[in-house]
Design a protein around this motif. Sequence first.
Motif, mmCIF file in Angstrom:
data_model
loop_
_atom_site.group_PDB
_atom_site.id
_atom_site.type_symbol
_atom_site.label_atom_id
_atom_site.label_comp_id
_atom_site.label_asym_id
_atom_site.label_seq_id
_atom_site.Cartn_x
_atom_site.Cartn_y
_atom_site.Cartn_z
ATOM 1 N N ARG A 1 92.181 92.681 -9.929
ATOM 2 C CA ARG A 1 92.652 94.157 -10.504
ATOM 3 C C ARG A 1 92.290 95.216 -9.488
ATOM 4 O O ARG A 1 93.055 96.081 -9.009
ATOM 5 N N ILE A 2 90.956 95.021 -9.102
ATOM 6 C CA ILE A 2 90.397 95.934 -8.066
ATOM 7 C C ILE A 2 91.395 95.962 -6.941
ATOM 8 O O ILE A 2 91.636 96.933 -5.949
ATOM 9 N N LEU B 1 95.621 95.350 -19.554
ATOM 10 C CA LEU B 1 96.406 94.105 -19.476
ATOM 11 C C LEU B 1 95.697 92.912 -19.877
ATOM 12 O O LEU B 1 94.425 92.936 -19.642
ATOM 13 N N PRO B 2 96.120 91.780 -20.406
ATOM 14 C CA PRO B 2 95.581 90.590 -20.802
ATOM 15 C C PRO B 2 94.957 89.965 -19.710
ATOM 16 O O PRO B 2 95.513 90.070 -18.453
ATOM 17 N N ASN B 3 93.898 89.354 -19.851
ATOM 18 C CA ASN B 3 93.156 88.875 -18.801
ATOM 19 C C ASN B 3 93.680 87.440 -18.417
ATOM 20 O O ASN B 3 94.499 86.751 -19.026
ATOM 21 N N LYS B 4 93.821 87.324 -17.017
ATOM 22 C CA LYS B 4 94.389 85.992 -16.484
ATOM 23 C C LYS B 4 93.359 85.088 -15.895
ATOM 24 O O LYS B 4 92.350 85.403 -15.388
ATOM 25 N N GLU B 5 93.640 83.737 -16.330
ATOM 26 C CA GLU B 5 92.401 82.921 -16.238
ATOM 27 C C GLU B 5 92.140 82.873 -14.611
ATOM 28 O O GLU B 5 92.871 82.630 -13.739
ATOM 29 N N GLY B 6 90.696 82.811 -14.257
ATOM 30 C CA GLY B 6 90.420 82.618 -12.977
ATOM 31 C C GLY B 6 90.527 83.936 -12.130
ATOM 32 O O GLY B 6 90.441 83.799 -10.914
ATOM 33 N N GLU B 7 90.946 85.059 -12.682
ATOM 34 C CA GLU B 7 91.175 86.351 -11.713
ATOM 35 C C GLU B 7 89.992 87.304 -11.645
ATOM 36 O O GLU B 7 90.047 88.096 -10.691
ATOM 37 N N ASP B 8 88.804 86.829 -11.750
ATOM 38 C CA ASP B 8 87.704 87.565 -11.572
ATOM 39 C C ASP B 8 86.533 86.592 -10.747
ATOM 40 O O ASP B 8 86.239 85.518 -11.159
ATOM 41 N N GLN B 9 86.233 86.944 -9.445
ATOM 42 C CA GLN B 9 85.285 86.174 -8.522
ATOM 43 C C GLN B 9 84.493 87.502 -8.244
ATOM 44 O O GLN B 9 84.901 88.502 -7.878
ATOM 45 N N PRO B 10 83.210 87.224 -7.740
ATOM 46 C CA PRO B 10 82.534 88.359 -7.106
ATOM 47 C C PRO B 10 82.698 88.195 -5.795
ATOM 48 O O PRO B 10 83.026 87.578 -5.171
ATOM 49 N N HIS C 1 79.838 98.192 -5.006
ATOM 50 C CA HIS C 1 80.966 97.821 -4.130
ATOM 51 C C HIS C 1 82.213 97.967 -5.155
ATOM 52 O O HIS C 1 83.342 98.610 -4.319
ATOM 53 N N ARG C 2 82.384 97.300 -5.971
ATOM 54 C CA ARG C 2 83.604 97.537 -7.119
ATOM 55 C C ARG C 2 83.937 98.822 -7.295
ATOM 56 O O ARG C 2 85.327 99.220 -7.222
ATOM 57 N N HIS C 3 83.069 99.325 -7.781
ATOM 58 C CA HIS C 3 83.200 100.739 -8.107
ATOM 59 C C HIS C 3 83.685 101.677 -6.822
ATOM 60 O O HIS C 3 84.754 102.717 -7.010
ATOM 61 N N SER C 4 83.484 101.412 -5.720
ATOM 62 C CA SER C 4 83.652 102.264 -4.501
ATOM 63 C C SER C 4 84.947 101.822 -4.234
ATOM 64 O O SER C 4 85.867 102.889 -3.768
ATOM 65 N N ILE C 5 85.428 100.708 -4.530
ATOM 66 C CA ILE C 5 87.130 100.473 -4.303
ATOM 67 C C ILE C 5 87.902 101.232 -5.106
ATOM 68 O O ILE C 5 88.815 101.668 -4.752
ATOM 69 N N VAL C 6 87.492 101.133 -6.255
ATOM 70 C CA VAL C 6 88.360 101.632 -7.633
ATOM 71 C C VAL C 6 88.272 103.213 -7.366
ATOM 72 O O VAL C 6 89.437 103.963 -7.603
ATOM 73 N N VAL D 1 84.734 81.522 -4.739
ATOM 74 C CA VAL D 1 86.262 81.530 -3.761
ATOM 75 C C VAL D 1 86.057 83.251 -3.451
ATOM 76 O O VAL D 1 86.096 84.104 -4.144
ATOM 77 N N ASN D 2 86.364 83.548 -2.358
ATOM 78 C CA ASN D 2 86.522 84.835 -1.954
ATOM 79 C C ASN D 2 87.533 85.595 -2.515
ATOM 80 O O ASN D 2 88.823 85.167 -2.335
ATOM 81 N N PRO D 3 87.166 86.688 -3.137
ATOM 82 C CA PRO D 3 88.540 87.205 -3.983
ATOM 83 C C PRO D 3 89.640 87.552 -2.995
ATOM 84 O O PRO D 3 89.168 88.459 -1.992
ATOM 85 N N GLU D 4 90.790 87.313 -3.066
ATOM 86 C CA GLU D 4 91.979 87.451 -2.275
ATOM 87 C C GLU D 4 92.918 87.688 -3.232
ATOM 88 O O GLU D 4 93.199 87.394 -4.414
#
Length: 262
Positions: free
Chosen positions: A133-134, A160-169, A50-55, A215-218
């Motif tokens: 980022r996606i 870019l440097p990682n931002k805390e909490g920016e990744d959720q499945p 799913h991630r790859h398809s968006i990118v 948390v749903n990624p938004e």
Amino acid sequence: KSVLLSSECFFKMHTKEGFEVFWDKAVELFGDIKIIVYVRRQDKWVESRHRHSIVSGNEFPVEMLSRPFFSNYKQFIDKWRDLVGEGNVILKPFERQQFVKGDVCQDFAHILGATDLKPSEDTQVNVGFSSQRILFRKLVQKLNSDEADMHRLNRMLLKLPNKEGEDQPFVSPSQQVKLYNQYRPINQQLVREYIDPERSELFLDSAPNGDAPWVNPELDEANITYFVNAIQEASGEIFDILRRATKAADVDSIVEKLNSTL
């Protein structure tokens, strides 16, 4: 004396129009053919695909990827077995703990008999995008579909440097559990038929936890602002891509335009 052909496209290639032409030529050229196939546990594969398809700009919804046509591996692997014969399909689980030396490249080389393979110093690691980022990339692509620009943006986002909490499945814990349970019996058939008749599980990693916090990624205005500012500081070239896409001149107006397209 040996030729290795590798492509993700091969997995379901025998379902595509014109496959017979390819297969007849492969048999003519090579004769003795073996199939090596790596499979990832379905809840992890659906997340990754799913991630790859968006990118890549061609989004496949989680619900679609969860269907048996995509996630029932056995139907495709059995077809390859019918083509190459019993014993000529080498099935490998895509799990670090099951790789030779914990490395997929070493594992693949081991199958081929290249036991002393060493990675080159300039080896590129396949680093994934965070969910934020996606979603940011997807937002920009709504306004700019130029492939070259999107590739440049991809490379910048990875740096870019990682931002805390920016990744959720994208696949929720409850969906992960559903996928795990739905395809576990099929995976058990695969391991018994292709790896070891006495073995009960194809995948050995811990089962997903349906109660894990999620948390749903938004993407919100604050995150858009973070990425636009970070890009401006990192690269004038990539910032110009954002300016052209949004037809805006500065950070505030770019953020406003991107936020309006959410």
